[in-house]
Motif scaffolding. Structure first.
Motif, PDB file in Angstrom:
ATOM      1  N   MET A 191       0.840  -1.199   0.000  1.00 45.38           N
ATOM      2  CA  MET A 191       0.000   0.000   0.000  1.00 45.38           C
ATOM      3  C   MET A 191       0.877   1.252   0.000  1.00 45.38           C
ATOM      4  N   GLY A 192       0.632   2.118  -0.985  1.00 48.17           N
ATOM      5  CA  GLY A 192       1.379   3.361  -1.062  1.00 48.17           C
ATOM      6  C   GLY A 192       2.848   3.204  -1.441  1.00 48.17           C
ATOM      7  N   ALA A 193       3.239   2.009  -1.860  1.00 50.37           N
ATOM      8  CA  ALA A 193       4.646   1.761  -2.174  1.00 50.37           C
ATOM      9  C   ALA A 193       5.121   2.608  -3.352  1.00 50.37           C
ATOM     10  N   ARG A 194       6.372   3.026  -3.296  1.00 51.81           N
ATOM     11  CA  ARG A 194       6.970   3.813  -4.369  1.00 51.81           C
ATOM     12  C   ARG A 194       7.701   2.855  -5.308  1.00 51.81           C
ATOM     13  N   LEU A 195       7.024   2.492  -6.375  1.00 57.10           N
ATOM     14  CA  LEU A 195       7.556   1.507  -7.316  1.00 57.10           C
ATOM     15  C   LEU A 195       7.676   2.093  -8.712  1.00 57.10           C
ATOM     16  N   LYS A 196       7.930   3.372  -8.778  1.00 57.33           N
ATOM     17  CA  LYS A 196       8.052   4.050 -10.061  1.00 57.33           C
ATOM     18  C   LYS A 196       9.180   3.430 -10.884  1.00 57.33           C
ATOM     19  N   GLY A 197       8.840   3.000 -12.096  1.00 59.16           N
ATOM     20  CA  GLY A 197       9.840   2.405 -12.981  1.00 59.16           C
ATOM     21  C   GLY A 197      10.325   1.036 -12.570  1.00 59.16           C
ATOM     22  N   ALA A 198       9.654   0.399 -11.617  1.00 61.97           N
ATOM     23  CA  ALA A 198      10.104  -0.901 -11.108  1.00 61.97           C
ATOM     24  C   ALA A 198      10.035  -1.994 -12.179  1.00 61.97           C
ATOM     25  N   ASP A 199      11.004  -2.903 -12.129  1.00 64.51           N
ATOM     26  CA  ASP A 199      11.018  -4.055 -13.026  1.00 64.51           C
ATOM     27  C   ASP A 199      10.253  -5.188 -12.345  1.00 64.51           C
ATOM     28  N   LEU A 200       9.009  -5.378 -12.748  1.00 63.46           N
ATOM     29  CA  LEU A 200       8.160  -6.408 -12.164  1.00 63.46           C
ATOM     30  C   LEU A 200       7.736  -7.423 -13.225  1.00 63.46           C
ATOM     31  N   ARG A 201       8.598  -7.632 -14.195  1.00 65.65           N
ATOM     32  CA  ARG A 201       8.313  -8.604 -15.246  1.00 65.65           C
ATOM     33  C   ARG A 201       8.185 -10.006 -14.647  1.00 65.65           C
ATOM     34  N   GLY A 202       7.065 -10.668 -14.980  1.00 67.60           N
ATOM     35  CA  GLY A 202       6.855 -12.029 -14.499  1.00 67.60           C
ATOM     36  C   GLY A 202       6.659 -12.141 -13.005  1.00 67.60           C
ATOM     37  N   ALA A 203       6.375 -11.025 -12.340  1.00 69.33           N
ATOM     38  CA  ALA A 203       6.219 -11.052 -10.881  1.00 69.33           C
ATOM     39  C   ALA A 203       4.933 -11.762 -10.471  1.00 69.33           C
ATOM     40  N   ASN A 204       4.990 -12.369  -9.302  1.00 70.80           N
ATOM     41  CA  ASN A 204       3.800 -12.968  -8.709  1.00 70.80           C
ATOM     42  C   ASN A 204       3.199 -11.919  -7.773  1.00 70.80           C
ATOM     43  N   LEU A 205       2.110 -11.299  -8.206  1.00 66.59           N
ATOM     44  CA  LEU A 205       1.449 -10.257  -7.416  1.00 66.59           C
ATOM     45  C   LEU A 205       0.048 -10.698  -7.014  1.00 66.59           C
ATOM     46  N   ARG A 206      -0.141 -12.004  -6.938  1.00 65.33           N
ATOM     47  CA  ARG A 206      -1.441 -12.555  -6.560  1.00 65.33           C
ATOM     48  C   ARG A 206      -1.853 -12.046  -5.184  1.00 65.33           C
ATOM     49  N   GLY A 207      -3.007 -11.386  -5.111  1.00 61.82           N
ATOM     50  CA  GLY A 207      -3.530 -10.925  -3.830  1.00 61.82           C
ATOM     51  C   GLY A 207      -2.742  -9.808  -3.178  1.00 61.82           C
ATOM     52  N   ALA A 208      -1.804  -9.205  -3.884  1.00 58.79           N
ATOM     53  CA  ALA A 208      -1.006  -8.123  -3.303  1.00 58.79           C
ATOM     54  C   ALA A 208      -1.860  -6.871  -3.102  1.00 58.79           C
ATOM     55  N   CYS A 209      -1.586  -6.157  -2.028  1.00 55.63           N
ATOM     56  CA  CYS A 209      -2.281  -4.897  -1.761  1.00 55.63           C
ATOM     57  C   CYS A 209      -1.449  -3.770  -2.352  1.00 55.63           C
ATOM     58  N   LEU A 210      -1.942  -3.201  -3.441  1.00 51.14           N
ATOM     59  CA  LEU A 210      -1.232  -2.127  -4.133  1.00 51.14           C
ATOM     60  C   LEU A 210      -2.038  -0.824  -4.105  1.00 51.14           C
ATOM     61  N   ILE A 211      -2.870  -0.680  -3.088  1.00 51.55           N
ATOM     62  CA  ILE A 211      -3.692   0.514  -2.976  1.00 51.55           C
ATOM     63  C   ILE A 211      -2.811   1.761  -2.939  1.00 51.55           C
ATOM     64  N   ALA A 212      -3.090   2.706  -3.856  1.00 50.95           N
ATOM     65  CA  ALA A 212      -2.386   3.992  -3.927  1.00 50.95           C
ATOM     66  C   ALA A 212      -0.879   3.849  -4.156  1.00 50.95           C
ATOM     67  N   ALA A 213      -0.447   2.689  -4.642  1.00 50.97           N
ATOM     68  CA  ALA A 213       0.981   2.509  -4.941  1.00 50.97           C
ATOM     69  C   ALA A 213       1.338   3.286  -6.207  1.00 50.97           C
ATOM     70  N   ASP A 214       2.580   3.737  -6.288  1.00 51.61           N
ATOM     71  CA  ASP A 214       3.058   4.454  -7.463  1.00 51.61           C
ATOM     72  C   ASP A 214       3.780   3.479  -8.379  1.00 51.61           C
ATOM     73  N   LEU A 215       3.108   3.084  -9.459  1.00 51.27           N
ATOM     74  CA  LEU A 215       3.686   2.173 -10.439  1.00 51.27           C
ATOM     75  C   LEU A 215       3.894   2.895 -11.771  1.00 51.27           C
ATOM     76  N   THR A 216       4.094   4.196 -11.678  1.00 48.07           N
ATOM     77  CA  THR A 216       4.321   4.990 -12.878  1.00 48.07           C
ATOM     78  C   THR A 216       5.498   4.418 -13.672  1.00 48.07           C
ATOM     79  N   GLY A 217       5.257   4.109 -14.935  1.00 49.59           N
ATOM     80  CA  GLY A 217       6.329   3.617 -15.790  1.00 49.59           C
ATOM     81  C   GLY A 217       6.863   2.248 -15.426  1.00 49.59           C
ATOM     82  N   ALA A 218       6.196   1.536 -14.523  1.00 49.70           N
ATOM     83  CA  ALA A 218       6.672   0.205 -14.113  1.00 49.70           C
ATOM     84  C   ALA A 218       6.478  -0.819 -15.232  1.00 49.70           C
ATOM     85  N   ASP A 219       7.326  -1.832 -15.227  1.00 46.54           N
ATOM     86  CA  ASP A 219       7.255  -2.900 -16.224  1.00 46.54           C
ATOM     87  C   ASP A 219       6.597  -4.117 -15.585  1.00 46.54           C
ATOM     88  N   LEU A 220       5.330  -4.361 -15.947  1.00 44.87           N
ATOM     89  CA  LEU A 220       4.564  -5.470 -15.372  1.00 44.87           C
ATOM     90  C   LEU A 220       4.264  -6.531 -16.427  1.00 44.87           C
TER      91      LEU A 220
END
Length: 276
Positions: A191-220
């Motif tokens: 929640m609220g994590a700063r993940l701008k530009g993060a490399d999350l290719r192939g990530a397991n985000l099952r059930g993750a709480c990403l409320i208000a997280a910053d994923l600007t420009g992230a690679d998912l």
């Protein structure tokens, strides 16, 4: 593939063939998502006689953001037209209306599973489990066609658990083909994590709480997003190409831009570019 495309269209809400069931059966509490309280089984005060929303084009301005996020995966029209044979709850109050309100959430859960199973069958890497996935899909479809009393008594969590085993296998097979280190963030509190530009290719985000997280420009690309909470998540210019098990309600709940790249299975929300 064509069968899966047709099924996906059937798993999208068709309000014109529904009796406004989401506006009746479901409860909501006064919050940032809803302007007032409404108990389950009571029609929303904005529901018109023709089962249409009286403020549909102004929902966000009127404080009903939650309504703009919701999607029934096509359960509304099935319960209205198939389960109850086109018999309107307005013309048959009492037990009929109560049973319809009970059955709708059950079928909605089953239709969500149909969405995941249908998508799993489009993933080439999951071919080893395609026969099992198809059997699970056929069984789930059979359950959606049960009589009202049988649906109301159905143990959906047990069936969901069986299906989830296959979806986990699908995820492992699909993400294994993504190059690089595949992060495991299953169920993580971001929640609220700063993940701008993060490399999350192939990530397991099952059930993750990403409320208000910053994923600007992230690679998912190629990430598993089943059950991830994307409320108010900033996906501006993020790349979700090939991300799987992503649903329209999740996308609707997030924030994005014209530069956000999405899988073909979902559509870009109007409010992303309308400034709402």
């Amino acid at each position: 593939m064509r069968d899966e495309m047709v099924r996906r269209e059937e798993l999208r809400g068709d309000c014109g063939n529904c009796f406004g069931l989401c506006c009746v059966a479901l409860p909501f509490a006064r919050s940032a998502d809803f302007a007032f309280d409404k108990p389950a089984g009571r029609p929303c005060s904005h529901l018109a006689d023709d089962h249409r929303c009286g403020i549909h084009d102004r929902l966000r301005q009127k404080g009903f953001t939650g309504c703009t996020v919701y999607d029934c995966f096509g359960a509304g029209q099935k319960v209205s037209q198939l389960t109850f044979g086109g018999r309107d709850w307005r013309g048959a109050p009492g037990e009929h209306a109560r049973r319809m309100a009970e059955v709708f959430p059950v079928v909605r859960q089953l239709h969500e599973l149909l969405w995941y199973l249908t998508e799993a069958l489009t993933l080439p890497a999951a071919r080893p489990v395609h026969p099992e996935l198809r059997r699970a899909l056929d069984r789930t479809e059979e359950l959606t066609r049960l009589a009202p009393d049988e649906l109301a008594a159905l143990d959906v969590p047990a069936h969901r658990q069986d299906v989830n085993v296959l979806l986990l296998k699908t995820s492992e097979l699909t993400r294994a083909g993504v190059r690089g280190r595949r992060k495991d963030r299953r169920g993580a509190d971001l929640m609220g994590a700063r993940l701008k530009g993060a490399d999350l290719r192939g990530a397991n985000l099952r059930g993750a709480c990403l409320i208000a997280a910053d994923l600007t420009g992230a690679d998912l690309r190629g990430a598993d997003l089943i059950g991830a909470d994307l409320r108010d998540t900033d996906l501006t210019d993020a790349d979700l190409t090939g991300a799987f098990f992503l649903t329209q309600p999740q996308v609707n709940a997030a924030r994005g831009s014209a530069g956000t790249r999405l899988p073909e299975s979902v559509t870009r929300p109007v409010h992303w570019t309308a400034g709402l």
